[in-house]
Write an enzyme that holds these catalytic residues in place. Structure first.
Site: not given
Ligand code: NAP
Length: 259
Positions: A89, A155, A159, A12-13, A157, A142
């Site tokens: 990620n 979500y 995490k 997810g980079a 569950a 998370s």
């Molecule tokens: P984001 O901006 O939505 O980025 C997530 C990335 O993962 C996107 O590039 C997405 O691609 C990709 N992705 C989605 N489904 C996928 C799959 N099946 N296989 C491979 N890649 C996939 O999210 P983020 O906020 O950076 O979150 C990253 C991580 O941090 C997640 O695990 C999230 O739960 C965790 N997190 C985030 C927060 C927050 O406040 N943002 C807080 C706690 C934890 P597409 O867009 O093309 O689907």
């Protein structure tokens, strides 16, 4: 082993936190595989890292698909002959609502990426680390994995499951000197969290500004985290300085939760 000899797979980079992790590891000298379901976006991110002097290449990868993870790892081994760091990620956010109103499809949508996908990617990446007798696996969990989180049950569950897998994998892989840890972010203004705020505003009948304020009010330091804050913790866990840390889940949340 010097970081410049190491190879990292970051899922997810293409954007958000994953992109910051890829950029930070590359700045430390690691060769980074920018894996994402959006192959075009992953390519752009890898090119931007390379243009900045880092080493990176892109890979199309859907964490839900066991074969896709096997293919990415096979490609890395073919190209570089080793895999040192895995950062799980990739994740999706919740569609909030009381749990008894949610569908089984919503539960499966979230779990299939955030929990099952993490298991499948780690399963594919582990054999080369066992063979090397070294490796660093870092999961992104998370803040919701350390407390009750009403209205986002799938979500939460998923995490909590990540922390369970962190502890179990750490025990199983310790004998090979492979460490497994998790990072628990608080709130970062990425596309994922913008979507959560939009949906929560509807659920709670609030403006989006008021919903953001609700999050700020829960953070002791009174500010959101940046993707780079999470990336810095990941880089530390991937470094030699973290050699004796395994099975732990670290908060990077500005004091939202103290466990
Ligand atoms: P984001 O901006 O939505 O980025 C997530 C990335 O993962 C996107 O590039 C997405 O691609 C990709 N992705 C989605 N489904 C996928 C799959 N099946 N296989 C491979 N890649 C996939 O999210 P983020 O906020 O950076 O979150 C990253 C991580 O941090 C997640 O695990 C999230 O739960 C965790 N997190 C985030 C927060 C927050 O406040 N943002 C807080 C706690 C934890 P597409 O867009 O093309 O689907």
């Amino acid at each position: 082993m010097s970081l410049s000899d190491q190879v990292a797979l970051v899922t997810g980079a293409a954007r958000g936190i994953g992109r910051a992790i890829a950029e930070t590891l590359a700045a430390d000298g690691v060769e980074v595989v920018v894996a994402d379901i959006d192959a075009d976006e992953a390519e752009l991110t890898a090119k931007a890292i390379t243009a900045g002097g880092g080493r990176a290449f892109a890979a199309a990868h859907d964490v839900r698909d066991e074969q896709s993870s096997a293919d990415v790892v096979a490609r890395i081994l073919e190209r570089r002959g080793r895999l040192d760091i895995l950062v799980n990620n990739a994740g999706v956010g919740p569609r909030p609502g009381p749990f008894h109103t949610l569908t089984a499809d919503e539960y499966d949508r979230v779990m299939s990426i955030n929990a099952r996908g993490l298991f499948l990617t780690t399963k594919a990446a582990t054999p080369p680390m066992i063979e090397q007798r070294s490796g660093r696996i870092i999961h992104i969990s998370s803040v919701v994995a350390k407390r009750a989180s009403p209205n986002i049950l799938p979500y939460a569950a998923s995490k909590w499951a990540v922390i369970g897998m962190t502890q179990t994998m750490a025990r199983e892989l310790a004998q090979y000197d492979v460490t497994v840890n998790a990072v628990c972010p608080g709130v970062i203004r990425t596309q994922l969290h913008e979507g959560v705020v939009e949906k929560m505003s509807t659920l709670y009948d609030k403006t989006e500004d008021d919903t953001w304020q609700m999050f700020y009010d829960r953070i002791a330091l009174g500010r959101l985290q940046e993707p780079a804050d999470i990336a810095d913790m990941v880089a530390f866990l991937a470094s030699a300085k973290a050699r004796n840390i395994t099975g732990s889940a670290f908060n990077v949340n500005g004091g939202m939760e103290f466990n």
